[in-house]
Design an enzyme around this catalytic site. Structure first.
Site, mmCIF file in Angstrom:
data_model
loop_
_atom_site.group_PDB
_atom_site.id
_atom_site.type_symbol
_atom_site.label_atom_id
_atom_site.label_comp_id
_atom_site.label_asym_id
_atom_site.label_seq_id
_atom_site.Cartn_x
_atom_site.Cartn_y
_atom_site.Cartn_z
ATOM 1 N N HIS A 132 0.852 -1.188 0.000
ATOM 2 C CA HIS A 132 0.000 0.000 0.000
ATOM 3 C C HIS A 132 0.880 1.227 0.000
ATOM 4 O O HIS A 132 1.844 1.309 0.761
ATOM 5 C CB HIS A 132 -0.889 0.004 1.250
ATOM 6 N N ASP B 105 -14.506 3.645 8.003
ATOM 7 C CA ASP B 105 -13.410 4.477 7.485
ATOM 8 C C ASP B 105 -13.925 5.401 6.386
ATOM 9 O O ASP B 105 -13.539 6.565 6.322
ATOM 10 C CB ASP B 105 -12.271 3.597 6.956
ATOM 11 N N ARG C 265 -13.333 13.761 8.004
ATOM 12 C CA ARG C 265 -12.007 14.351 8.281
ATOM 13 C C ARG C 265 -11.601 15.309 7.170
ATOM 14 O O ARG C 265 -10.979 16.339 7.413
ATOM 15 C CB ARG C 265 -10.956 13.232 8.406
ATOM 16 N N SER D 154 -6.816 4.310 9.409
ATOM 17 C CA SER D 154 -7.578 4.306 8.164
ATOM 18 C C SER D 154 -6.920 3.358 7.153
ATOM 19 O O SER D 154 -7.576 2.481 6.564
ATOM 20 C CB SER D 154 -7.631 5.744 7.624
ATOM 21 N N LYS E 220 -8.135 -0.917 6.165
ATOM 22 C CA LYS E 220 -8.463 -1.410 4.815
ATOM 23 C C LYS E 220 -7.588 -2.614 4.456
ATOM 24 O O LYS E 220 -8.048 -3.576 3.844
ATOM 25 C CB LYS E 220 -8.268 -0.284 3.790
HETATM 26 N N1 URA Z 1 -5.044 7.224 2.871
HETATM 27 C C1 URA Z 1 -6.031 6.619 3.566
HETATM 28 O O1 URA Z 1 -6.532 5.577 3.159
HETATM 29 N N2 URA Z 1 -6.441 7.177 4.733
HETATM 30 C C2 URA Z 1 -5.916 8.317 5.229
HETATM 31 O O2 URA Z 1 -6.320 8.763 6.279
HETATM 32 C C3 URA Z 1 -4.897 8.942 4.489
HETATM 33 C C4 URA Z 1 -4.471 8.365 3.312
#
Ligand code: URA
Length: 433
Positions: A82, A161, A168, A183, A187
């Site tokens: 990621h 999220d 946010r 966050s 995922k």
């Molecule tokens: N990428 C994400 O998935 N979440 C965040 O808070 C920032 C970048």
């Protein structure tokens, strides 16, 4: 339990219990806790932070808010990677075939681009026929048989999220390390990987502009991964200028093909090989990262990497002939040169501004609903450290839009010049494990 008591507790800097975190996340996901209370809590977390146990609890509460992908039918250690987001970041396109070539299952979930950063899903969809929506069975079958598959993020993966991230975004609470770390990791964990390599970008085009913040984010995410029994390594990489020379969806596919053919730029080649090598080690194919790195270089040199890329494209329904003939990828109708109006060494090339310019040319979207032009993008002719003479081409804009003035303004403001040659950039800055 009352949300207001939990907000006050965090406001005064106290740690929240596992139950309190679950109560807030579940209540907010179900719509029982309103936006104003969740945003107050996010602001309290922004100022007071969270300890590692709280961050792990927040991550798991978000994982449990929706579906979890079950990859147990895939043999072996499933690895994923990621990126925290960058410009010209085609690293996933390069590492998937490389890691699959050593027999490690790459079960990749990817997202679309938003704002100045690109997304792997958009890049792959620039290939005619490429399907990003696979049924769970087709996904598992492809990983078991070919050691690689990619899907877009499913509708009900970490809905908490999704809601919290949107909140946010409009309440000034994006740049909080506990919130970003939970966050991203929620995922990755919901999507079922056993091992995760994180590419934490630092610099002008990244969320984290300063190395100390990138390091803190990397350490936090690695700690979450470990506390939840996922082997996790973070590679901190440079995003002070775009990676490689190509920005834009079809452009980046072309450049990924170049890297897998043994060409491509040194920065993206080194970042991709480093990340792929760590994935190979986490997946158990090598003990040492340096051995994996050397092996993957031979995979590129022998042409095997390109064969794996072709297979990857074919099994997802795409036209694999673009690998031998990238001219078949979507092409723009206009190609406009941006020329230097100054002489000197390039000392800065703000990646965020270049990403925004690419978006204005059609390569990205301002909002999730915007259409995207796969052909649009930018080819950088000069990067940090290069000397330019008056009138040299700095970059080439590829677009189908008529008005490129704003994009050109962004690009000109991205470059910094000096009479002094700058120090060479370090592409891979640190490894946190
Ligand atoms: N990428 C994400 O998935 N979440 C965040 O808070 C920032 C970048």
């Amino acid at each position: 339990m009352r949300a207001v008591d939990i907000i006050n507790k965090k406001k005064y800097g106290n740690a929240l219990t596992t139950d309190e975190i679950r109560f807030i996340v579940d209540g907010y996901t179900k719509g029982e806790i309103p936006d104003y209370q969740m945003s107050a809590l996010c602001m309290a977390i922004y100022f007071q932070s969270m300890d590692s146990r709280e961050i792990a609890d927040l991550t798991m509460a978000m994982v449990k808010s929706g579906d979890e992908v079950d990859l147990s039918a895939i043999n072996g250690i499933k690895v994923d990677k990621h990126s925290t987001g960058g410009v010209g970041d085609k690293i996933s396109l390069i590492v998937i075939p490389l890691v699959a070539s050593v027999g490690i299952p790459v079960a990749k979930m990817s997202g679309r681009g938003l704002g100045h950063t690109g997304g792997t899903v958009d890049k792959l969809e620039s290939i005619s026929g490429f399907k990003i929506e696979l049924t769970p069975n087709a996904f598992i079958e492809n990983v078991n048989r070919y050691k690689m598959a990619i899907v877009g993020q499913s509708g009900n993966l970490t809905p908490a999220d999704k809601k919290i991230y949107a909140l946010r975004d409009v309440t000034g609470t994006i740049d909080s390390i506990p919130l970003i770390a939970s966050s991203i990791m929620s995922k990755k964990i919901a999507s079922g990987a056993d091992a995760i390599v994180l590419d934490v970008k630092v610099g002008s085009g990244a969320f984290m502009k300063e190395l100390k913040d990138a390091r803190a984010l990397a350490e936090t995410m690695v700690a979450i991964g470990k506390s939840l029994d996922r082997k996790t390594v973070a590679v901190i990489t440079n995003m002070d200028q775009p990676l490689g020379h190509e920005i834009g969806n079809a452009n980046e596919v072309t450049e990924a093909i170049a890297v897998l053919s043994g060409r491509g730029d040194a920065d993206e080649r080194h970042v991709a090989l480093t990340i792929a090598s760590h994935m190979c080690v986490l997946g158990g194919a090598f003990r040492e990262v340096s051995d994996a790195y050397k092996h993957l270089e031979t995979v590129i040199a022998s042409g095997e990497a390109l064969q794996f890329l072709k297979t990857f494209i074919r099994i997802q329904g795409g036209d694999e002939t673009i690998v031998d003939d990238p001219a078949k990828l979507p092409a723009a109708t206009k190609h406009i040169e941006v020329k230097a109006d100054i002489e000197g060494y390039i000392t800065g090339l703000d990646a965020e501004k270049i990403g925004l310019a690419a978006m204005l040319l059609g390569a990205g979207r301002k909002t999730k609903e915007d259409p995207i032009d796969y052909a649009a993008g930018i080819t950088l002719s000069k990067k940090i450290g290069d000397y330019v003479n008056f009138g040299d081409v700095l970059c080439l804009l590829h677009t189908n839009v008529d008005d490129v003035l704003e994009a050109e303004k962004q690009i000109r403001s991205a470059y910094r010049f000096s009479t002094q040659q700058p120090e060479a950039l370090q592409y891979v800055i640190d490894i946190i494990s």
